[in-house]
Motif scaffolding. Structure first.
Motif, PDB file in Angstrom:
ATOM      1  N   THR A  15     -44.730 -41.923 -24.649  1.00  0.00           N
ATOM      2  CA  THR A  15     -43.626 -42.055 -25.596  1.00  0.00           C
ATOM      3  C   THR A  15     -44.117 -41.791 -27.001  1.00  0.00           C
ATOM      4  O   THR A  15     -43.441 -41.166 -27.797  1.00  0.00           O
ATOM      5  CB  THR A  15     -43.020 -43.483 -25.550  1.00  0.00           C
ATOM      6  N   PHE A  16     -45.313 -42.289 -27.300  1.00  0.00           N
ATOM      7  CA  PHE A  16     -45.824 -42.163 -28.658  1.00  0.00           C
ATOM      8  C   PHE A  16     -46.092 -40.699 -28.989  1.00  0.00           C
ATOM      9  O   PHE A  16     -45.717 -40.218 -30.038  1.00  0.00           O
ATOM     10  CB  PHE A  16     -47.116 -42.984 -28.812  1.00  0.00           C
ATOM     11  N   ALA A  18     -44.592 -38.316 -27.920  1.00  0.00           N
ATOM     12  CA  ALA A  18     -43.312 -37.627 -28.068  1.00  0.00           C
ATOM     13  C   ALA A  18     -42.913 -37.524 -29.536  1.00  0.00           C
ATOM     14  O   ALA A  18     -42.312 -36.552 -29.954  1.00  0.00           O
ATOM     15  CB  ALA A  18     -42.236 -38.392 -27.302  1.00  0.00           C
ATOM     16  N   ALA A  22     -47.710 -32.447 -32.600  1.00  0.00           N
ATOM     17  CA  ALA A  22     -48.529 -31.645 -31.686  1.00  0.00           C
ATOM     18  C   ALA A  22     -48.520 -32.172 -30.253  1.00  0.00           C
ATOM     19  O   ALA A  22     -49.014 -31.521 -29.362  1.00  0.00           O
ATOM     20  CB  ALA A  22     -49.963 -31.588 -32.198  1.00  0.00           C
ATOM     21  N   GLY A  23     -47.917 -33.350 -30.010  1.00  0.00           N
ATOM     22  CA  GLY A  23     -48.002 -33.923 -28.684  1.00  0.00           C
ATOM     23  C   GLY A  23     -49.404 -34.432 -28.427  1.00  0.00           C
ATOM     24  O   GLY A  23     -50.244 -34.429 -29.320  1.00  0.00           O
ATOM     25  N   GLY A  24     -49.653 -34.903 -27.205  1.00  0.00           N
ATOM     26  CA  GLY A  24     -50.978 -35.408 -26.889  1.00  0.00           C
ATOM     27  C   GLY A  24     -51.827 -34.326 -26.254  1.00  0.00           C
ATOM     28  O   GLY A  24     -51.417 -33.175 -26.168  1.00  0.00           O
ATOM     29  N   ILE A  25     -53.028 -34.718 -25.817  1.00  0.00           N
ATOM     30  CA  ILE A  25     -53.862 -33.779 -25.072  1.00  0.00           C
ATOM     31  C   ILE A  25     -53.746 -34.155 -23.604  1.00  0.00           C
ATOM     32  O   ILE A  25     -54.052 -35.277 -23.226  1.00  0.00           O
ATOM     33  CB  ILE A  25     -55.338 -33.877 -25.517  1.00  0.00           C
ATOM     34  N   SER A  26     -53.270 -33.246 -22.793  1.00  0.00           N
ATOM     35  CA  SER A  26     -53.245 -33.536 -21.365  1.00  0.00           C
ATOM     36  C   SER A  26     -54.236 -32.617 -20.677  1.00  0.00           C
ATOM     37  O   SER A  26     -54.347 -31.441 -21.016  1.00  0.00           O
ATOM     38  CB  SER A  26     -51.839 -33.349 -20.791  1.00  0.00           C
ATOM     39  N   ASN A  29     -52.676 -29.394 -19.098  1.00  0.00           N
ATOM     40  CA  ASN A  29     -52.344 -28.280 -19.997  1.00  0.00           C
ATOM     41  C   ASN A  29     -53.588 -27.497 -20.393  1.00  0.00           C
ATOM     42  O   ASN A  29     -53.564 -26.272 -20.477  1.00  0.00           O
ATOM     43  CB  ASN A  29     -51.658 -28.794 -21.269  1.00  0.00           C
TER      44      ASN A  29
ATOM     45  N   PRO B 356     -43.927 -31.371 -25.994  1.00  0.00           N
ATOM     46  CA  PRO B 356     -44.979 -30.897 -25.087  1.00  0.00           C
ATOM     47  C   PRO B 356     -46.366 -31.333 -25.577  1.00  0.00           C
ATOM     48  O   PRO B 356     -46.586 -31.453 -26.781  1.00  0.00           O
ATOM     49  CB  PRO B 356     -44.850 -29.376 -25.156  1.00  0.00           C
ATOM     50  N   ASP B 357     -47.253 -31.583 -24.627  1.00  0.00           N
ATOM     51  CA  ASP B 357     -48.642 -31.840 -24.992  1.00  0.00           C
ATOM     52  C   ASP B 357     -49.265 -30.563 -25.542  1.00  0.00           C
ATOM     53  O   ASP B 357     -48.740 -29.466 -25.338  1.00  0.00           O
ATOM     54  CB  ASP B 357     -49.433 -32.310 -23.760  1.00  0.00           C
TER      55      ASP B 357
END
Lengths: 193, 427
Positions: A15-16, A18, A22-26, A29, B356-357
């Motif tokens: 959620t954070f 979001a 830049a979004g998070g690092i997954s 991806n 998006p991540d």
């Protein structure tokens, strides 16, 4: 209860991110872009590209950093690794470490594999334990059982003929290894799935 | 969020809001399961996007619309001209995608209605979508080279889409006399596969050296420099001596017209190059459906947000692969593969209602100069101020003057690359 807390942290992390630009690092991806050469989830389908799915996080992370700083030679991997920062390398390493190891589809030559088994027991098993099938965290050497022969050959040929791939930490082992020994070893690892 | 920030965040959040956050996440995830995504085009971009959508959200309804029942890969198709590659080894069906739960429809798309979110196929059926991916590749700008249109390409091949065109060019090379002249014309940037024309020259030379050694290859270029130039020129010289001649735009290489009857390419300065085999690689723009849907800028390519690849012209439509503007990324198979994954992840995120991540953007491209002499280019990209740029200090091409063993490893990598990337698409 511990599991629940981990779940909550994950949900909040999502959620954070979001809210941020830049979004998070997954890991998926970052790691999925490697699949064009290393196969879906790191299960390579091409002989010179190693299987990386199911290797340990620390091995992948260390290796990527060695490629990046040039202490491990390469054809393309050095150029590629320079494009990733520490956080991205950590994320992709974690992603691939979580995947199931899928052995190469190669069929081994049984006679050569038998010869290779003896060479492995004498020279390699001390580090690459249990026929080279062990994957553990820490500084453990990589799994060899079921790895593609094209990749292993490229790597091992170069140990005695330094070019771009030779950074084996126990190089002296290979001082008396012949081309025939290497061929036998490759078939042994191909025979172990 | 760093670990310590996350801990602080946890501490300050009450139990109720934590539960709310979890509940919200669950609702969004189940909403995504019901969504419909239509992918137009089943090449290096579209096939990958379809597969990764399904991998991320197995409940998604993913429809892939593709004109051809079999896909013939452009990458490696120059090996067919060289005589050591086979078209059937570059040909794939879509059964693998069906097995992954993707609905594959073989038809052309007649129209896309971005407002009503509907895709209509030529057979008449209409597909609703929540998100669409448009991956039509390139179309040729027929007539941009005077005298070169689709009908002419049946005798003067472009071979820039693999299949019958590859066979036509291969057969013309086979029937050419020893001492013949092969002319390849190359357009200005941007076009599909920037190193492709130069690999083609090398691999045609590989064939001619064995079978018609007195022949010559002339590349007429609309540019003054090209991809992997130093490596190609070194490799050409090393293996083929003076067989390949490259004529830069500044030396009159840019062509204005062709005369199909005499297989002559006529340069903008009026020089006539009569060929025994003439291969015209025409100027290109985004595929037809991108134009009719209004996804194309006046330059002929589709502008989009590089974080998601969503079109800046129409919401909920994502344009990937050669048709997209692509920033610093070349129009390559690997580029399309990367973009397909970025778009798939962005669509899944948007259906879940989250940002998006961070994505990674990668291109790895091998070219062959002989079956045992490979060279490569690598690019890693990032989004900065809305633009896709190369990560500073990364990527680049193979070293000059490398040993034969190094070149051989890169040639072997080209084959492994192909096996992996096509297994990822069709396996």
């Amino acid at each position: 209860m511990r599991l629940h807390i981990a779940g909550v942290a994950l949900a909040i992390g999502l959620t954070f991110s979001a809210g941020s630009q830049a979004g998070g690092i997954s890991g998926s991806n970052i790691g999925n872009t490697c699949a064009g050469c290393h196969g879906v989830n790191g299960a390579s389908a091409g002989t010179t590209m190693p299987v990386i799915g199911g290797l340990s996080k620390s091995y992948i992370e260390t290796t990527m950093k060695k490629y990046r700083d040039g202490t491990r030679g390469a054809t393309v991997m050095g150029r590629i690794a320079k494009g990733y920062n520490d956080a991205q390398i950590a994320a992709m390493s974690e992603f691939f470490a979580k995947q199931q190891w899928v052995s190469s589809s190669e069929k081994a030559d049984a006679n050569l594999a038998k010869l290779g088994s003896a060479i492995h027991a004498k020279r390699c098993d001390v580090c690459h334990e249990k026929d080279g099938s062990v994957v553990v965290e820490g500084d453990a050497p990589p799994r060899l059982a079921g790895q593609w022969t094209g990749y292993l050959q490229m790597y091992l040929n170069d140990v005695n003929n330094p070019g771009w791939a030779s950074n084996h930490p126990k190089k002296q082992i290979f001082a008396t290894t012949t081309k025939e020994d290497i061929d036998a070893l490759l078939q042994f690892y191909a025979s172990k799935k | 969020m760093s670990n310590s920030n996350r801990r602080n965040f946890l501490k300050t959040m009450g139990g109720a809001s934590v539960a709310a956050a979890m509940g919200l996440g669950a609702t969004r995830a189940s909403a995504a399961v019901k969504a419909k995504v239509v992918v137009v085009g089943g090449g290096y971009g579209g096939a990958i996007a379809a597969r990764y959508l399904k991998m991320a959200e197995p409940g998604l309804d993913v429809v892939l619309i593709e004109k051809n029942k079999q896909y013939v890969s452009c990458p490696l198709s120059n090996t067919v001209l060289a005589g050591f590659g086979k078209l059937e080894d570059l040909t794939f069906g879509y059964d693998g995608l069906s097995r992954h739960g993707i609905t594959v429809v073989y038809d052309t798309v007649e129209s896309i209605d971005p407002q009503a979110r509907k895709v209509k196929i030529s057979g008449g059926k209409t597909f609703d979508y929540d998100r669409a991916i448009v991956a039509p590749g390139v179309d040729f700008k027929w007539g941009a080279v005077k005298g070169y249109d689709e009908a002419t390409s049946l005798t003067i091949p472009h071979a820039w889409k693999a299949g019958p065109q590859t066979t036509l060019l291969t057969n013309q090379l086979k029937s050419m006399k020893d001492g013949g002249v092969v002319v390849i014309t190359v357009p200005d940037n941007p076009f599909r596969c920037p190193p492709g024309p130069y690999e083609r020259a090398a691999l045609i030379a590989h064939y001619l050296k064995q079978h018609k050694p007195r022949s010559k290859i002339i590349i007429l270029d609309a540019k003054d420099k090209f991809s992997k130039q130093g490596l190609f020129m070194q490799g050409w010289k090393q293996h083929y001596g003076d067989m390949i001649e490259w004529v830069a735009a500044a030396k009159g290489g840019e062509i204005d017209a062709i005369d199909a009857a005499t297989r002559t390419a006529i340069s903008v300065v009026g020089t006539k190059h009569q060929a025994d085999v003439l291969n015209v690689i025409p100027p290109q723009h985004a595929g037809h459906i991108a134009h009719t849907t209004g996804l194309v800028s006046p330059k002929g390519w589709c502008p989009n947000n590089p974080v998601t690849f969503e079109s800046t012209m129409h919401k909920n439509i994502y344009v990937i692969g050669d048709a997209s503007v692509g920033g610093a990324m070349p129009k390559s198979g690997y580029g399309a593969n990367t973009q397909g994954k970025v778009a798939a992840a962005a669509i899944v995120a948007s259906l879940r209602g989250v940002e998006p991540d961070e994505s990674a953007y990668l291109n790895t491209c091998y070219s062959l100069i002989t079956p045992d002499h490979g060279i490569s280019i690598v690019g890693i990209y990032q989004v900065k101020e809305g633009q896709l740029i190369e990560v500073p200090g990364s990527g680049g091409v193979s070293p000059m003057d490398a040993s034969p063993a190094y070149r051989k490893v890169e040639a072997a990598h080209a084959d492994s690359w192909f096996r992996n990337i096509t297994t990822e698409m069709f396996g």
